[in-house]
Design an enzyme around this catalytic site. Structure first.
Site, PDB file in Angstrom:
ATOM      1  N   CYS A 168      -8.841  10.287   6.333  1.00  0.00           N
ATOM      2  CA  CYS A 168      -7.455  11.020   5.896  1.00  0.00           C
ATOM      3  C   CYS A 168      -7.639  12.275   5.212  1.00  0.00           C
ATOM      4  O   CYS A 168      -6.623  13.398   4.759  1.00  0.00           O
ATOM      5  CB  CYS A 168      -6.079  10.644   4.774  1.00  0.00           C
ATOM      6  N   HIS A 220      -1.407  14.923   1.640  1.00  0.00           N
ATOM      7  CA  HIS A 220      -1.598  14.086   2.343  1.00  0.00           C
ATOM      8  C   HIS A 220      -0.272  13.167   2.371  1.00  0.00           C
ATOM      9  O   HIS A 220       0.496  13.236   1.235  1.00  0.00           O
ATOM     10  CB  HIS A 220      -2.837  13.461   2.262  1.00  0.00           C
ATOM     11  N   ASN A 261       2.075   8.712   8.592  1.00  0.00           N
ATOM     12  CA  ASN A 261       0.929   8.717   8.087  1.00  0.00           C
ATOM     13  C   ASN A 261       0.289   9.129   9.176  1.00  0.00           C
ATOM     14  O   ASN A 261      -0.406   8.028  10.419  1.00  0.00           O
ATOM     15  CB  ASN A 261       0.129   7.479   7.666  1.00  0.00           C
TER      16      ASN A 261
HETATM   17  N1  ACO Z   1       8.024  -5.510   6.109  1.00  0.00           N
HETATM   18  C1  ACO Z   1       7.840  -6.312   4.856  1.00  0.00           C
HETATM   19  N2  ACO Z   1       7.329  -7.014   4.508  1.00  0.00           N
HETATM   20  C2  ACO Z   1       6.395  -6.329   3.735  1.00  0.00           C
HETATM   21  C3  ACO Z   1       5.241  -5.857   5.413  1.00  0.00           C
HETATM   22  C4  ACO Z   1       6.205  -5.137   5.750  1.00  0.00           C
HETATM   23  N3  ACO Z   1       6.300  -3.934   6.992  1.00  0.00           N
HETATM   24  N4  ACO Z   1       4.054  -5.043   4.844  1.00  0.00           N
HETATM   25  C5  ACO Z   1       4.131  -6.241   3.779  1.00  0.00           C
HETATM   26  N5  ACO Z   1       5.382  -7.081   3.185  1.00  0.00           N
HETATM   27  C6  ACO Z   1       5.263  -8.437   2.253  1.00  0.00           C
HETATM   28  C7  ACO Z   1       4.171  -8.440   2.138  1.00  0.00           C
HETATM   29  O1  ACO Z   1       3.478  -9.353   3.042  1.00  0.00           O
HETATM   30  C8  ACO Z   1       4.370  -9.332   0.699  1.00  0.00           C
HETATM   31  O2  ACO Z   1       5.206 -10.926   0.706  1.00  0.00           O
HETATM   32  P1  ACO Z   1       4.516 -11.335  -0.289  1.00  0.00           P
HETATM   33  O3  ACO Z   1       4.619 -11.842  -1.380  1.00  0.00           O
HETATM   34  O4  ACO Z   1       5.600 -12.790   0.693  1.00  0.00           O
HETATM   35  O5  ACO Z   1       3.875 -12.160   0.384  1.00  0.00           O
HETATM   36  C9  ACO Z   1       5.083  -8.248   0.331  1.00  0.00           C
HETATM   37  O6  ACO Z   1       5.445  -7.268   1.276  1.00  0.00           O
HETATM   38  C10 ACO Z   1       4.390  -6.967  -0.975  1.00  0.00           C
HETATM   39  O7  ACO Z   1       2.892  -6.918   0.098  1.00  0.00           O
HETATM   40  P2  ACO Z   1       2.061  -5.925  -1.204  1.00  0.00           P
HETATM   41  O8  ACO Z   1       0.999  -5.645   0.307  1.00  0.00           O
HETATM   42  O9  ACO Z   1       1.899  -5.926  -2.136  1.00  0.00           O
HETATM   43  O10 ACO Z   1       3.117  -4.386  -0.774  1.00  0.00           O
HETATM   44  P3  ACO Z   1       3.438  -3.293  -1.557  1.00  0.00           P
HETATM   45  O11 ACO Z   1       4.700  -3.359  -2.729  1.00  0.00           O
HETATM   46  O12 ACO Z   1       1.605  -3.169  -2.553  1.00  0.00           O
HETATM   47  O13 ACO Z   1       3.348  -1.623  -0.902  1.00  0.00           O
HETATM   48  C11 ACO Z   1       1.672  -0.362   0.922  1.00  0.00           C
HETATM   49  C12 ACO Z   1       2.908  -2.501   0.333  1.00  0.00           C
HETATM   50  C13 ACO Z   1       3.720   0.431   1.571  1.00  0.00           C
HETATM   51  C14 ACO Z   1       0.730  -0.201   1.922  1.00  0.00           C
HETATM   52  C15 ACO Z   1       1.535   0.019  -0.349  1.00  0.00           C
HETATM   53  O14 ACO Z   1       0.064  -1.026  -0.740  1.00  0.00           O
HETATM   54  C16 ACO Z   1       0.990   1.716  -0.618  1.00  0.00           C
HETATM   55  O15 ACO Z   1       1.848   2.218  -0.325  1.00  0.00           O
HETATM   56  N6  ACO Z   1      -0.263   1.676  -0.328  1.00  0.00           N
HETATM   57  C17 ACO Z   1      -0.530   2.628  -0.414  1.00  0.00           C
HETATM   58  C18 ACO Z   1      -1.224   2.476   0.821  1.00  0.00           C
HETATM   59  C19 ACO Z   1      -1.118   3.570   2.006  1.00  0.00           C
HETATM   60  O16 ACO Z   1      -0.343   4.326   1.615  1.00  0.00           O
HETATM   61  N7  ACO Z   1      -2.211   3.686   2.872  1.00  0.00           N
HETATM   62  C20 ACO Z   1      -2.080   4.305   3.816  1.00  0.00           C
HETATM   63  C21 ACO Z   1      -2.761   4.650   5.020  1.00  0.00           C
HETATM   64  S1  ACO Z   1      -4.463   5.250   4.137  1.00  0.00           S
HETATM   65  C22 ACO Z   1      -4.013   6.937   3.623  1.00  0.00           C
HETATM   66  O17 ACO Z   1      -3.184   7.669   4.158  1.00  0.00           O
HETATM   67  C23 ACO Z   1      -5.353   7.254   2.629  1.00  0.00           C
END
Ligand code: ACO
Length: 326
Positions: free
Chosen positions: A111, A253, A283
């Site tokens: 990215c 980004h 993204n």
């Molecule tokens: N729909 C519903 N529930 C979901 C989903 C979904 N799509 N994805 C995960 N969950 C659930 C998980 O299973 C988990 O359930 P549990 O508590 O029963 O185990 C719960 O939601 C929480 O999961 P987390 O992974 O802890 O969710 P989090 O609040 O961290 O959000 C996210 C996830 C949005 C990916 C967040 O961590 C984030 O934004 N991270 C930044 C990473 C990013 O943006 N990456 C993009 C690519 S990298 C880049 O561009 C550089």
């Protein structure tokens, strides 16, 4: 020499996949995706790969800049999803657009790919070796997403963005173009965001080649982004002696709306100076920054003299920022 962006272009596939569409494939909901990420839909390619998207963005950027393919002497594509292991996406773009005088190659910085590519073009142009370039960020992430993994498949989309860059001598125009940049990487954190290669076996290792898909420790990426992006932005500001109040837009980004909100709080900059389009595209990795830049440009929001900071972060881990004057 000074490197100035003289035209922009972008391309996204026609096919739109909404959050509700995804809820039919994996256990998720529009509400979960919107509140955690800010994404409402994404464009997914049902045909054109990275090269075709990048070539179309390049044509639009050349049209915007008023240059022809024969004028281009360097093409750099920031991508991690080239259609082939080789040739590079950049060489394929060169062939597709007929940029017969260009040298062409890819940069793999996920990215951060557009920022790394722009900074590399700027450094080469400063030597005087190249005059007119195409810097492209393009990715076809839908082909490397595991569509059964709800924690990643809801995040990504396909697209491409391009900028035509031109070298000016300092005496032509002292106040426009790339003013300052920095880049960084931390390979020790490589495993928090990765995609295994599909062909890492041979007849000696005896394993079966397996398809590789994106895997991610989401919260680690989140913490990394909200720390590193403000750091690299503050560094370009201090290295260039620029006050943050002088920056018209921070073109960041587009990985997650909440990451950008957190950066806005850390920098004490309001969100109206941090344009967002993640709701429409998701993204698109290396493409997010040039697509957003193109939208700002075509909407007439960039005026001569405006200072912008573009900043990216991604797998590697990698990060970088560039300060430009429009
Ligand atoms: N729909 C519903 N529930 C979901 C989903 C979904 N799509 N994805 C995960 N969950 C659930 C998980 O299973 C988990 O359930 P549990 O508590 O029963 O185990 C719960 O939601 C929480 O999961 P987390 O992974 O802890 O969710 P989090 O609040 O961290 O959000 C996210 C996830 C949005 C990916 C967040 O961590 C984030 O934004 N991270 C930044 C990473 C990013 O943006 N990456 C993009 C690519 S990298 C880049 O561009 C550089």
């Amino acid at each position: 020499m000074r490197t100035k962006i003289i035209g922009t272009g972008s391309y996204a596939p026609d096919r739109v996949v909404t959050n509700n569409h995804l809820a039919e494939i994996v256990e998720t909901s529009d509400e979960w995706i919107r509140t955690r990420t800010g994404i409402g839909q994404r464009h997914i390619s049902d045909g054109p790969g990275t090269t075709a998207m990048a070539a179309e963005a390049a044509r639009r950027a050349m049209d915007n800049a008023g240059v022809s393919p024969e004028d281009i002497d360097i093409i750099i594509v920031g991508t991690t999803t080239a259609d082939h292991c080789f040739p590079s996406a950049a060489c394929e773009v060169q062939g597709a657009i007929g940029a017969v005088h260009a040298v062409a190659y890819d940069i793999s910085a996920a990215c951060s790919g557009f920022i790394f590519s722009l900074n590399t073009a700027d450094a080469l142009m400063k030597t005087g070796a190249y005059r007119t370039g195409l810097v492209i960020g393009a990715d076809n992430l839908s082909k490397i997403v595991d569509w059964t993994d709800r924690s990643t498949c809801v995040l990504f989309g396909d697209g491409a963005g391009a900028a035509v860059v031109k070298a000016y001598s300092e005496t032509d125009d002292r106040s426009e173009g790339v003013m300052c940049m920095n880049m960084g990487s931390d390979g020790q954190k490589a495993s928090v965001l990765e995609c295994q290669s599909r062909t890492m076996e041979n007849f000696l290792t005896k394993g079966q080649p397996k398809p590789g898909y994106i895997t991610m420790e989401g919260q680690e990426v989140f913490k990394f982004a909200v720390k590193k992006v403000p750091e690299c932005i503050l560094k370009v500001l201090s290295d260039s002696g620029t006050d943050i109040s002088e920056i018209r837009y921070f073109v960041l980004h587009q990985a997650n709306y909440r990451i950008c909100e957190s950066i806005s709080r850390r920098l004490k900059v309001s969100m109206d100076r941090i344009p967002m389009n993640i709701e429409e595209y998701g993204n698109t990795s290396g493409a997010t920054i040039p697509v957003l830049l193109d939208e700002l440009n075509r909407a007439g929001k960039l005026n001569p003299g405006d200072k912008l900071i573009m900043a990216g972060f991604g797998a590697g881990l990698t990060w970088g920022a560039v300060l430009i004057q429009w």
